[in-house]
Motif scaffolding. Structure first.
Motif, short mmCIF file in Angstrom:
data_model
loop_
_atom_site.label_atom_id
_atom_site.label_comp_id
_atom_site.label_asym_id
_atom_site.label_seq_id
_atom_site.Cartn_x
_atom_site.Cartn_y
_atom_site.Cartn_z
N GLN A 1 41.01 -79.43 9.31
CA GLN A 1 42.32 -78.89 9.01
C GLN A 1 42.91 -78.18 10.22
OE1 GLN A 1 43.67 -79.84 6.17
NE2 GLN A 1 45.58 -78.89 6.75
N GLY A 2 42.05 -77.62 11.07
CA GLY A 2 42.51 -76.96 12.29
C GLY A 2 43.25 -77.90 13.22
N VAL A 3 42.87 -79.17 13.23
CA VAL A 3 43.56 -80.15 14.06
C VAL A 3 45.02 -80.23 13.65
CG1 VAL A 3 43.69 -82.62 14.63
CG2 VAL A 3 41.48 -81.48 14.54
N MET A 4 45.28 -80.14 12.36
CA MET A 4 46.66 -80.20 11.85
C MET A 4 47.48 -79.00 12.34
SD MET A 4 46.73 -82.99 10.14
CE MET A 4 48.20 -82.86 9.17
N GLU A 5 46.78 -77.92 12.72
CA GLU A 5 47.45 -76.72 13.21
C GLU A 5 47.51 -76.69 14.73
OE1 GLU A 5 45.26 -73.55 11.39
OE2 GLU A 5 45.66 -74.32 9.37
N GLY A 6 47.05 -77.77 15.39
CA GLY A 6 47.15 -77.87 16.83
C GLY A 6 45.91 -77.53 17.60
N TYR A 7 44.79 -77.31 16.92
CA TYR A 7 43.55 -76.95 17.60
C TYR A 7 42.74 -78.20 17.93
CZ TYR A 7 44.49 -72.19 16.08
OH TYR A 7 45.07 -70.98 15.87
N ASN A 8 42.01 -78.16 19.06
CA ASN A 8 41.06 -79.23 19.38
C ASN A 8 39.87 -79.11 18.45
OD1 ASN A 8 42.52 -80.29 21.56
ND2 ASN A 8 41.67 -78.78 22.95
N ASP A 9 39.15 -80.21 18.26
CA ASP A 9 38.01 -80.20 17.36
C ASP A 9 36.89 -81.05 17.93
OD1 ASP A 9 36.63 -79.54 15.04
OD2 ASP A 9 37.35 -81.30 13.97
N THR A 10 35.67 -80.72 17.57
CA THR A 10 34.50 -81.47 18.01
C THR A 10 33.57 -81.69 16.83
OG1 THR A 10 34.58 -80.46 20.20
CG2 THR A 10 32.48 -81.42 19.54
N ALA A 11 33.06 -82.89 16.72
CA ALA A 11 32.00 -83.20 15.75
C ALA A 11 30.78 -83.57 16.58
CB ALA A 11 32.42 -84.35 14.85
N PHE A 12 29.70 -82.85 16.40
CA PHE A 12 28.50 -83.04 17.22
C PHE A 12 27.40 -83.60 16.34
CE2 PHE A 12 24.60 -81.49 19.23
CZ PHE A 12 24.79 -81.90 20.53
N ALA A 13 26.88 -84.76 16.70
CA ALA A 13 25.77 -85.38 15.96
C ALA A 13 24.53 -85.35 16.84
CB ALA A 13 26.13 -86.81 15.58
N HIS A 14 23.46 -84.78 16.32
CA HIS A 14 22.23 -84.63 17.09
C HIS A 14 21.07 -85.11 16.24
CE1 HIS A 14 19.24 -82.84 19.73
NE2 HIS A 14 18.72 -82.23 18.68
N GLY A 15 20.16 -85.85 16.84
CA GLY A 15 18.98 -86.27 16.10
C GLY A 15 18.21 -87.34 16.84
N GLN A 16 17.10 -87.71 16.26
CA GLN A 16 16.20 -88.68 16.85
C GLN A 16 16.86 -90.06 16.94
OE1 GLN A 16 12.47 -88.73 14.85
NE2 GLN A 16 11.61 -90.36 16.12
N THR A 17 16.48 -90.84 17.93
CA THR A 17 16.96 -92.20 18.08
C THR A 17 16.67 -92.99 16.81
OG1 THR A 17 16.59 -92.15 20.46
CG2 THR A 17 16.72 -94.33 19.43
N GLY A 18 17.67 -93.71 16.33
CA GLY A 18 17.50 -94.54 15.14
C GLY A 18 17.63 -93.79 13.82
N SER A 19 18.08 -92.54 13.87
CA SER A 19 18.15 -91.75 12.63
C SER A 19 19.48 -91.91 11.89
CB SER A 19 17.90 -90.27 12.93
OG SER A 19 18.91 -89.75 13.79
N GLY A 20 20.44 -92.68 12.47
CA GLY A 20 21.68 -92.95 11.75
C GLY A 20 22.89 -92.16 12.22
N LYS A 21 22.83 -91.56 13.40
CA LYS A 21 23.96 -90.77 13.90
C LYS A 21 25.21 -91.63 14.08
CE LYS A 21 21.65 -89.59 17.50
NZ LYS A 21 20.40 -90.28 17.21
N SER A 22 25.06 -92.78 14.72
CA SER A 22 26.22 -93.66 14.97
C SER A 22 26.83 -94.15 13.66
CB SER A 22 25.82 -94.85 15.84
OG SER A 22 25.44 -94.40 17.11
N PHE A 23 25.99 -94.52 12.72
CA PHE A 23 26.49 -95.00 11.43
C PHE A 23 27.21 -93.87 10.69
CE2 PHE A 23 26.21 -95.97 6.91
CZ PHE A 23 26.79 -97.23 6.90
N THR A 24 26.66 -92.68 10.74
CA THR A 24 27.29 -91.53 10.08
C THR A 24 28.65 -91.24 10.70
OG1 THR A 24 25.16 -90.55 9.53
CG2 THR A 24 27.06 -89.06 9.57
N MET A 25 28.74 -91.32 12.01
CA MET A 25 30.00 -91.01 12.68
C MET A 25 31.02 -92.13 12.54
SD MET A 25 29.58 -87.98 13.63
CE MET A 25 31.05 -87.73 14.57
N GLN A 26 30.60 -93.40 12.69
CA GLN A 26 31.55 -94.52 12.67
C GLN A 26 31.54 -95.29 11.35
OE1 GLN A 26 33.82 -95.01 15.05
NE2 GLN A 26 34.69 -96.50 13.67
#
Length: 80
Positions: A1-26
């Motif tokens: 919702q902050g993006v709608m108010e003009g703020y930058n935003d970051t989503a950070f995905a961290h975890g072991q290789t093959g744990s599903g980070k890319s699938f969760t994000m995309q």
């Protein structure tokens, strides 16, 4: 919702290789239930804007992997 108010935003995905980070994000486009966080966020932002604003401004995202050696215990180790 902050993006709608003009703020930058970051989503950070961290975890072991093959744990599903890319699938969760995309995810996948179809079915809707398997869309990831990124496309859902863009849809949410676009749905909250008036059409002329969506056509006037550029909304973009960046996927940036962090090199492993930046996360290591030895802070003096040079980057490869």
């Amino acid at each position: 919702q902050g993006v709608m108010e003009g703020y930058n935003d970051t989503a950070f995905a961290h975890g072991q290789t093959g744990s599903g980070k890319s699938f969760t994000m995309q995810g996948v486009a179809d079915p809707f239930s398997q869309k990831g966080i990124s496309p859902r966020a863009f849809e949410h932002i676009e749905s909250g804007c008036e059409r002329d604003l969506v056509d006037k401004f550029l909304l973009k995202g960046l996927r940036c992997p962090i090199p492993r050696n930046l996360l290591g215990a030895d802070t003096k180790q040079k980057l490869e």
